[in-house]
Write a protein that holds these residues in place. Structure first.
Motif, mmCIF file in Angstrom:
data_model
loop_
_atom_site.group_PDB
_atom_site.id
_atom_site.type_symbol
_atom_site.label_atom_id
_atom_site.label_comp_id
_atom_site.label_asym_id
_atom_site.label_seq_id
_atom_site.Cartn_x
_atom_site.Cartn_y
_atom_site.Cartn_z
ATOM 1 N N LEU A 1 -15.198 5.623 -5.111
ATOM 2 C CA LEU A 1 -14.149 6.648 -5.205
ATOM 3 C C LEU A 1 -14.489 7.673 -6.279
ATOM 4 C CD1 LEU A 1 -11.287 7.417 -4.090
ATOM 5 C CD2 LEU A 1 -10.379 6.312 -6.140
ATOM 6 N N HIS B 1 -9.505 8.961 3.458
ATOM 7 C CA HIS B 1 -10.786 9.645 3.675
ATOM 8 C C HIS B 1 -11.729 8.660 4.350
ATOM 9 C CE1 HIS B 1 -14.401 11.919 3.048
ATOM 10 N NE2 HIS B 1 -14.870 11.135 2.089
ATOM 11 N N ALA C 1 -0.390 4.586 -1.670
ATOM 12 C CA ALA C 1 -1.074 5.868 -1.931
ATOM 13 C C ALA C 1 -1.325 6.655 -0.652
ATOM 14 C CB ALA C 1 -2.393 5.615 -2.654
ATOM 15 N N PHE D 1 -3.837 9.102 -0.400
ATOM 16 C CA PHE D 1 -5.228 9.544 -0.224
ATOM 17 C C PHE D 1 -5.900 8.751 0.892
ATOM 18 C CE2 PHE D 1 -9.806 9.293 -1.269
ATOM 19 C CZ PHE D 1 -10.114 10.647 -1.178
ATOM 20 N N PHE E 1 -11.568 5.088 2.730
ATOM 21 C CA PHE E 1 -10.631 5.059 1.604
ATOM 22 C C PHE E 1 -9.254 5.301 2.206
ATOM 23 C CE2 PHE E 1 -14.043 5.876 -1.568
ATOM 24 C CZ PHE E 1 -15.050 6.300 -0.713
ATOM 25 N N HIS E 2 -8.315 4.366 2.005
ATOM 26 C CA HIS E 2 -7.017 4.521 2.676
ATOM 27 C C HIS E 2 -5.964 3.624 2.027
ATOM 28 C CE1 HIS E 2 -4.271 5.455 5.924
ATOM 29 N NE2 HIS E 2 -4.059 4.169 6.126
ATOM 30 N N GLY E 3 -4.836 4.231 1.683
ATOM 31 C CA GLY E 3 -3.694 3.434 1.215
ATOM 32 C C GLY E 3 -4.018 2.533 0.043
ATOM 33 N N ASN E 4 -4.527 3.100 -1.050
ATOM 34 C CA ASN E 4 -4.813 2.388 -2.301
ATOM 35 C C ASN E 4 -6.071 1.519 -2.307
ATOM 36 O OD1 ASN E 4 -1.475 2.230 -2.210
ATOM 37 N ND2 ASN E 4 -2.325 2.798 -4.208
ATOM 38 N N PHE E 5 -6.809 1.471 -1.210
ATOM 39 C CA PHE E 5 -7.982 0.591 -1.173
ATOM 40 C C PHE E 5 -9.156 1.262 -0.467
ATOM 41 C CE2 PHE E 5 -4.399 -2.188 -1.771
ATOM 42 C CZ PHE E 5 -4.854 -3.093 -2.713
ATOM 43 N N HIS E 6 -10.354 0.887 -0.848
ATOM 44 C CA HIS E 6 -11.517 1.258 -0.042
ATOM 45 C C HIS E 6 -12.540 0.138 -0.041
ATOM 46 C CE1 HIS E 6 -14.595 2.343 -3.161
ATOM 47 N NE2 HIS E 6 -13.598 2.818 -3.874
ATOM 48 N N VAL F 1 -13.927 -4.849 -1.969
ATOM 49 C CA VAL F 1 -12.777 -3.981 -1.757
ATOM 50 C C VAL F 1 -12.299 -3.528 -3.118
ATOM 51 C CG1 VAL F 1 -10.420 -3.764 -0.891
ATOM 52 C CG2 VAL F 1 -12.102 -5.053 0.408
ATOM 53 N N ARG G 1 0.848 -1.198 0.000
ATOM 54 C CA ARG G 1 0.000 0.000 0.000
ATOM 55 C C ARG G 1 0.879 1.241 0.000
ATOM 56 N NH1 ARG G 1 -4.828 -1.709 4.058
ATOM 57 N NH2 ARG G 1 -5.748 0.045 3.005
ATOM 58 N N TRP H 1 -9.438 -1.450 -5.357
ATOM 59 C CA TRP H 1 -8.089 -0.899 -5.470
ATOM 60 C C TRP H 1 -8.143 0.392 -6.281
ATOM 61 C CZ3 TRP H 1 -5.691 -0.053 -10.217
ATOM 62 C CH2 TRP H 1 -4.370 0.413 -10.158
ATOM 63 N N PHE H 2 -7.395 1.402 -5.878
ATOM 64 C CA PHE H 2 -7.257 2.606 -6.712
ATOM 65 C C PHE H 2 -5.806 3.049 -6.712
ATOM 66 C CE2 PHE H 2 -6.965 5.679 -3.204
ATOM 67 C CZ PHE H 2 -7.623 5.027 -2.171
ATOM 68 N N LYS H 3 -5.402 3.669 -7.840
ATOM 69 C CA LYS H 3 -3.977 3.947 -8.038
ATOM 70 C C LYS H 3 -3.480 5.035 -7.098
ATOM 71 C CE LYS H 3 -0.422 4.121 -11.510
ATOM 72 N NZ LYS H 3 -0.102 4.117 -12.922
ATOM 73 N N GLU H 4 -4.225 6.128 -6.976
ATOM 74 C CA GLU H 4 -3.780 7.218 -6.071
ATOM 75 C C GLU H 4 -4.948 8.162 -5.817
ATOM 76 O OE1 GLU H 4 -0.698 8.337 -4.151
ATOM 77 O OE2 GLU H 4 -2.642 9.086 -3.529
#
Lengths: 272, 272
Positions: free
Chosen positions: B199, A115, A111, A113, B242-247, B267, A109, B269-272
């Motif tokens: 996101l 929230h 990133a 961001f 939402f935290h550290g590339n995942f929510h 879950v 991990r 994954w998001f890049k940034e």
């Protein structure tokens, strides 16, 4: 001195993809071990693998059959290893019986961001809530004594006569390991199953029932889990529908400072 | 005439434990197929097995790698078959790449006790809500056109400039298959993944992101699903952190008459 949790979830390597473990009376449930300790052992089989990359993101454990007191074998398989995300598949077997299957997602991990639209509920501090002491002479699982529960709302109906009307499904409580143990992903996995079955809270009676599947999402990162130490976590458990032998059950676990560390849900089977 | 959903999730038997399928452009996502149709194909591999007992209770699908356009093979294994509950393990592979793993719990459901402490929210009827029409010239996945969305709250920010402050994660909407198709467990499985990634709703911008794991609990019974027919379902989607590339992302699907048919979480994954 090894903590009872680590003793109960300890594994010995058999070969690259098989490990052996043994049930512990400390974490015994009415039938077989507490699902949380079984889940922690399954997670440990991956976290102690040299091929592991990153930290737990999500785990699903399916309880297929009661684990008998005694030894068991866990098989692990890395189904897919990307640069940042790994997918593992697991089974816990006793002889030719599959007692549990599981899948575990790990990730690095990076990133920034962050929230959290859902703040921790505003509740009294753990010091202001009494530690739960169950009534004597109740059929009561050993594993429940491995946690300190300080109920804010929705304490269990142990030893109380059932009420004529159905009761709320929700509980809010502070919880931590007994004896104290600094939080890690293994204990967070087990804690996600530390909430009593909601059907008991709603009806006030115990019938044959058990978790058939348990999914936990690890939203908190390693630094947040380390920061928590052995402080109480704030846990919320609830359910939305009971129907045709099954009900869902959701949970949230917040850190002492209000960070949402884990969310999850399970499906519970009940006889009638 | 075969419905596009059934064409896209159709499987051909290879041997007792392997089936072959093929991606469909109708359910294409920006990269690979819509996760809901992949999940439906995995469920179909069990529901069309002669050894199957009962109806879906819970399914977890892990998306390990993008499915390339073309053929794929699903392997199925019955990990445990009790009298009332079955546990299945599944994999979707292309060549030597595992693209998805899954577990599915089935059960015969007999008990009469039914209780839904969480009523369906009081919202306008589908006829009072406009069908969503996305703006033109937007990179927009084909699969979204296989659903009719009538948003009550939290419509997607397609074509709108991002706002300076973060927006709510929640959406409430009526949804059904296009063209009409009577609801069954397969389409309910796919519908559990029909909600856009939270996101996007929160930030209003599209970055590389995707579901890594999807868990759906089927609380509604077969008779309730049959009763629903091809009416709109009421869907609620939300996220807690939402935290550290995942929510995480949760969802509820209610029948037209307010019965909770399915709950679940994923879950992302998001890049940034």
């Amino acid at each position: 001195m090894t903590h009872p949790f680590d003793k109960a979830s300890a594994l010995t390597s058999v070969d690259q993809n098989r490990l052996s473990g043994h049930t512990s009376p400390v974490y015994a449930n009415l039938v077989g071990p507490f699902g949380g300790i079984t889940s922690a052992s399954l997670m440990r089989a991956v976290l102690e693998d040299d091929r592991r990359v990153g930290d737990p993101i999500s785990m699903t454990v399916n309880f297929c059959a009661a684990v008998a007191d005694g030894p068991y074998v866990i098989t692990r398989k890395c189904a897919r290893a990307g640069k940042y995300i790994q997918h593992w598949s697991l089974e816990l077997v006793q002889g030719d019986r599959t007692c549990a299957t599981a899948t575990l997602v790990l990730a690095r991990r990076l990133a920034d961001f962050s929230h959290q639209p859902v703040p921790a509920p505003d509740v009294p501090a753990p010091e202001e809530c009494a530690a739960y002491v169950p009534p004597k002479n109740i059929a009561y699982s050993n594993w429940i004594n491995t946690y300190e529960y300080r109920y804010i709302e929705g304490s269990p109906p142990y030893g109380k006569p059932p009420k004529p009307e159905l009761q709320p499904a929700i509980s809010a409580l502070w919880v931590k390991d007994v004896p104290d143990r600094p939080l890690d992903y293994l204990s967070l996995m087990a804690l996600s199953d530390c909430f009593l079955i909601r059907l008991f809270h709603v009806r006030g009676t115990l019938v044959p029932m058990g978790t058939v599947t348990l999914t936990t999402h690890f939203i908190g990162s390693m630094d947040e889990i380390a920061e928590q130490g052995s402080a109480h976590l704030l846990g919320i458990a609830d359910a939305t529908r009971f129907h045709g032998n099954f009900h869902d059950q959701s949970m949230q676990l917040f850190s002492r400072t209000g960070k949402l560390l884990a969310t999850g849900s399970q499906v519970v089977w009940f006889k009638e």
